[in-house]
Design an enzyme around this catalytic site. Structure first.
Site, mmCIF file in Angstrom:
data_model
loop_
_atom_site.group_PDB
_atom_site.id
_atom_site.type_symbol
_atom_site.label_atom_id
_atom_site.label_comp_id
_atom_site.label_asym_id
_atom_site.label_seq_id
_atom_site.Cartn_x
_atom_site.Cartn_y
_atom_site.Cartn_z
ATOM 1 C CG ASP A 104 48.000 183.361 35.163
ATOM 2 O OD1 ASP A 104 47.027 182.602 35.242
ATOM 3 O OD2 ASP A 104 48.156 184.355 35.898
ATOM 4 C CD GLU B 117 44.020 182.021 32.735
ATOM 5 O OE1 GLU B 117 42.960 182.055 33.374
ATOM 6 O OE2 GLU B 117 44.906 182.897 32.829
#
Length: 649
Positions: free
Chosen positions: A380, A409
């Site tokens: 993330d 991501e």
């Protein structure tokens, strides 16, 4: 004063080895390839004069002691090529060696001498002398050299020195006095899942059947048949760890939580544990292992979300307060990116005096989940952490298990996204989510499928994410959902959806690309069989992907000129050229009739390549013969916005 130089020193600069392909930033970062597939290596190799050059490709896996060798072949204009096949996942190094083939050079000069009756005995003796100096080669080569030398000595006939088999035997049996090796170039070989896969992202706590009730891993196991039936390969879980209670967010990102609000799973850590713990309402670590095993039984691989952030309740804040920044008044500095602020999250301080221990702790978190059976991690927001940290962590983990994959991501600046890919991330999110017009798609895909990007950047096309509900999906039109799905699943070999896409979920926060009643802040129980879902369409598309190797790779992509700006057309070809797919996908809702020019498309392997003569519709099975180098077809987006055609010779 004269100084005698060793051969390697005197050879310095004899050869020029330039324009080496493949390489990323001159070899600073590894090229990416797939285990079991040939790696072609090319270079310009030249030297002054007319002597004959020989070259070889040398390579080895990191940790191996022995170099492996493959010959390189000269092509036009001093361009040389060779290939090797990495047989295991991991990091490799390769280099190019060049040297003068002295016997071949003598042979070439001798053959060029005029045949006018002149005496060439001394020239022949020079060649024979080289045979007596041959190094130990293979037994077969040694036998040829001895035999041809004896024939010459007995007959004096130079033809004995010109035999083709002697040239081949001497090629590997000479002392390479001026051998020169290029710099080392790095390469990473990955398992095939990196090249192709369909991903399904979900929040485990929302997989139950009772509204408002937190689901368990057993509920997640019950969802696996449905996910597998749609043809997915990877099931991606949002964080499964305990959620903090301090400053917990309420529904729709409300600053204050109400009683019963579950909080955001990205606010990781509570009294029950941190990044290496399981949320108690999901179950136990044994329950998670059971979920991993059940997923494998359905042909699914589990990917885990790895978010490097903590809630204010995370055990690390008590155990390692030096890992976190505080404000002048002593309060904890929460995460923010003005004007956005996340009161329920604090970020570790990578600049702390004890940063080394922080790095090792985060590495150990990843290794812990590897021990539980996880081999894929979606990271993330990696662009908000030091790049050097990711390069170190990925290498540390993959040195222990080369099968571990990392998906970045990061919706960040293009060069930063590419930088993350270079330093080790196996796959990357992309801007596909916002590329909607034909020219945008062609330009962006053309960039990613070209050099040098194709050697290090592997895109994963997500049509939506928990954070992003694109504007073009907010109308909820079935044809648009299908069009975006078909684009993602055929243009890229790896793509993903966030759960709810199959149900056409599309209600936004007004004016924003965010889901209203976001699952990040509440438990969502769905009827997975609700009317209007596109699950059969997803399943059919994934079956087509699995049955056609051309759709399982990204690099061999070529756009074709379709006579309608509302339709995008392209050709994809398998690595071995045995499978070729033509596609035309509608970008608007109107009925379309398009001409697909396919006259220059070839099908088949090697010498068996032939021009395409017909196409087979992969959905209906209908076959259409080409006329005048193409075919005219109708697209009805209301039924199916995508035409997927297998080319037949």
């Amino acid at each position: 004063m004269n100084k005698t130089l060793r051969p390697v020193e005197s050879a310095h600069g004899t050869f020029h080895i330039t324009d080496v392909y493949p390489s990323v930033d001159g070899g600073r970062f590894p090229v990416k390839r797939i285990v079991g597939e040939p790696v072609e290596v090319w270079a310009d190799i030249y030297r002054a004069g007319h002597d004959v050059i020989s070259a070889a490709l040398v390579w080895r896996r990191e940790g191996d002691s022995e170099w492996q060798v493959a010959p390189m072949t000269a092509h036009s204009d001093d361009r040389w090529g060779g290939a090797f096949v990495p047989d295991r996942p991991g990091r490799y190094a390769f280099a190019i060696e060049a040297w003068t083939d002295e016997f071949a050079s003598w042979r070439h000069r001798f053959e060029q001498k005029p045949r006018d009756g002149s005496d060439h005995t001394l020239d022949a003796l020079e060649g024979a002398g080289m045979l007596t100096q041959a190094q130990a080669g293979s037994p077969a080569a040694a036998a040829v050299i001895i035999r041809q030398c004896e024939i010459f000595l007995q007959t004096g006939e130079p033809g004995a020195l010109l035999a083709p088999e002697l040239r081949e035997a001497m090629a590997g049996s000479q002392f390479r006095r001026d051998l020169m090796r290029s710099q080392l170039y790095a390469l990473t070989a990955d398992r095939p899942r990196v090249r192709s896969g369909a991903w399904y992202q979900m929040f485990p706590r929302s997989q139950g059947k009772t509204p408002g009730m937190h689901a368990t891993f057993n509920d997640c196991i019950a969802r696996l048949p449905d996910i597998a039936a749609m043809g997915f390969d990877v099931v991606l879980l949002a964080p499964i760890h305990p959620i903090g209670r301090q400053h917990r967010k309420g529904r729709n990102n409300a600053t204050t939580a109400q009683a019963g609000d579950p909080g955001s799973p990205y606010a990781i850590g509570a009294a029950e544990g941190g990044h290496d713990a399981v949320h108690p309402e999901l179950g136990t670590l044994d329950d998670f292992r059971a979920f991993v095993a059940a997923s494998q039984a359905y042909g699914l691989e589990v990917a885990l979300d790895f978010a490097v952030q903590c809630s204010p309740d995370h055990p690390w804040l008590t155990e390692h307060p030096e890992w976190f920044k505080r404000r002048p008044d002593g309060s904890m500095r929460t995460a923010e990116h003005p004007p956005q602020r996340w009161e329920d999250v604090v970020n570790p301080d990578f600049g702390s005096e004890d940063a080394g221990a922080l790095w090792r702790a985060l590495r150990d978190v990843v290794l812990f989940w590897v021990e539980q059976g996880v081999r894929i991690f979606r990271v993330d927001n990696p662009h908000t952490k030091p790049l050097a940290f990711w390069e170190w962590l990925i290498r540390e983990v993959r040195d222990r298990d080369a099968d571990v994959l990392f998906l970045a991501e990061a919706f960040a600046r293009p060069k930063l996204m590419k930088g993350l890919a270079k330093l080790g991330f196996t796959q990357s999110y992309s801007y596909f989510t916002w590329r909607t017009q034909r020219f945008e798609l062609e330009q962006y895909l053309g960039e990613l499928a070209s050099y040098p990007e194709r050697d290090f950047f592997r895109p994963n096309f997500f049509v939506n994410t928990p954070d992003v509900l694109p504007f073009h999906l907010q109308s909820g039109e079935s044809w648009m959902f299908k069009s975006r799905l078909a684009l993602a699943a055929t243009l890229s070999s790896s793509y993903g959806i966030y759960s709810g896409f199959e149900l056409l979920e599309h209600t936004p926060v007004p004016g924003r690309e965010e889901y209203l009643n976001s699952e990040k802040y509440e438990i969502r129980v769905r009827n997975w069989e609700q009317p209007g879902n596109i699950k059969p369409y997803i399943a059919a598309l994934n079956r087509i992907r699995r049955g056609n190797p051309a759709l399982q790779q990204f690099a061999n992509l070529r756009f074709i000129s379709v006579d309608d700006g509302g339709v995008i057309g392209f050709i994809k070809e398998a690595v071995d050229q045995g499978n070729v797919i033509a596609a035309a996908i509608a970008l608007s809702a109107e009925l379309r009739e398009v001409w697909l020019p396919l006259g220059d498309v070839m099908v088949g392997r090697g010498d068996a390549r032939r021009p395409v003569s017909a196409v087979e519709d992969l959905v209906t099975g209908e076959r259409h013969a080409l006329e005048w180098g193409g075919i005219r077809l109708r697209i009805d987006p209301a039924r199916d916005p995508a035409l997927l055609l297998r080319c037949v010779a």
